[in-house]
Motif scaffolding. Structure first.
Motif, PDB file in Angstrom:
ATOM      1  N   ASP A 160       0.948  -1.296   0.003  1.00 38.06           N
ATOM      2  CA  ASP A 160       0.054  -0.036   0.053  1.00 38.06           C
ATOM      3  C   ASP A 160       1.156   1.183   0.049  1.00 38.06           C
ATOM      4  O   ASP A 160       0.648   2.369  -0.882  1.00 38.06           O
ATOM      5  CB  ASP A 160      -0.885   0.004   1.186  1.00 38.06           C
ATOM      6  CG  ASP A 160      -1.948  -1.015   1.165  1.00 38.06           C
ATOM      7  OD1 ASP A 160      -2.406  -1.390   0.002  1.00 38.06           O
ATOM      8  OD2 ASP A 160      -2.498  -1.521   2.304  1.00 38.06           O
ATOM      9  N   LYS A 161       1.948   1.356   1.031  1.00 41.30           N
ATOM     10  CA  LYS A 161       2.745   2.307   0.779  1.00 41.30           C
ATOM     11  C   LYS A 161       3.613   2.538  -0.491  1.00 41.30           C
ATOM     12  O   LYS A 161       3.544   3.737  -1.021  1.00 41.30           O
ATOM     13  CB  LYS A 161       3.861   2.233   1.844  1.00 41.30           C
ATOM     14  CG  LYS A 161       4.794   3.334   2.114  1.00 41.30           C
ATOM     15  CD  LYS A 161       5.810   3.093   3.126  1.00 41.30           C
ATOM     16  CE  LYS A 161       6.916   4.147   3.163  1.00 41.30           C
ATOM     17  NZ  LYS A 161       7.361   4.775   2.020  1.00 41.30           N
TER      18      LYS A 161
ATOM     19  N   THR B 173       1.141   4.034  -3.088  1.00 41.59           N
ATOM     20  CA  THR B 173       1.129   5.442  -2.781  1.00 41.59           C
ATOM     21  C   THR B 173       2.307   6.135  -3.373  1.00 41.59           C
ATOM     22  O   THR B 173       2.125   7.240  -3.911  1.00 41.59           O
ATOM     23  CB  THR B 173       0.758   5.641  -1.502  1.00 41.59           C
ATOM     24  OG1 THR B 173      -0.396   4.884  -1.031  1.00 41.59           O
ATOM     25  CG2 THR B 173       0.577   6.894  -1.011  1.00 41.59           C
TER      26      THR B 173
END
Length: 129
Positions: free
Chosen positions: A94-95, A98
């Motif tokens: 997820d990081k 992003t």
């Protein structure tokens, strides 16, 4: 004479930094299932240190931070203190996704700004035609 007061060179340098960041992020994503792989990130601390060394500062108290302190000069650093998966891998998808999206937006903005500078130059060279 410095064309556009160094703007094109600054944009070129920023594009190069965004490119390095893109490679590091995509390498992290590619190694999401690699056992014991540690996610890496790009640190621009050395660039900040170079710029801060040009600043003139006056210390009015001994507790103030000195601008001449150089700190770390690392470029690509790995975070080896964490593990998100059972196999020791610490890539947080997820990081990374992003960061990837943020870097792509930044890169596109830089490309558009560079294109605008070249269009301005073209307008000047063609006499506005």
């Amino acid at each position: 004479m410095d064309l556009f007061s160094g703007t094109i060179q600054n944009l070129e340098n920023a594009l190069g930094r965004a490119n390095v960041k893109q490679k590091v992020i995509t390498n992290n994503i590619a190694n999401i299932d690699t056992p014991n792989y540690k996610a890496k990130k790009v640190s621009f601390q050395n660039l900040l240190n170079q710029e801060s060394s040009r600043l003139e500062s006056v210390k009015t108290d001994y507790r103030h931070v000195d601008f001449s302190d150089t700190g770390s000069n690392g470029s690509i650093v790995a975070n080896s203190n964490t593990a998100y998966q059972q196999n020791g891998n610490n890539v947080d998808i997820d990081k990374e996704m992003t960061d990837l999206a943020e870097n792509q937006i930044n890169y596109q903005a830089l490309v558009e700004r560079m294109s605008g500078k070249f269009n301005s130059l073209k307008t000047v060279l063609t006499g506005g035609k």
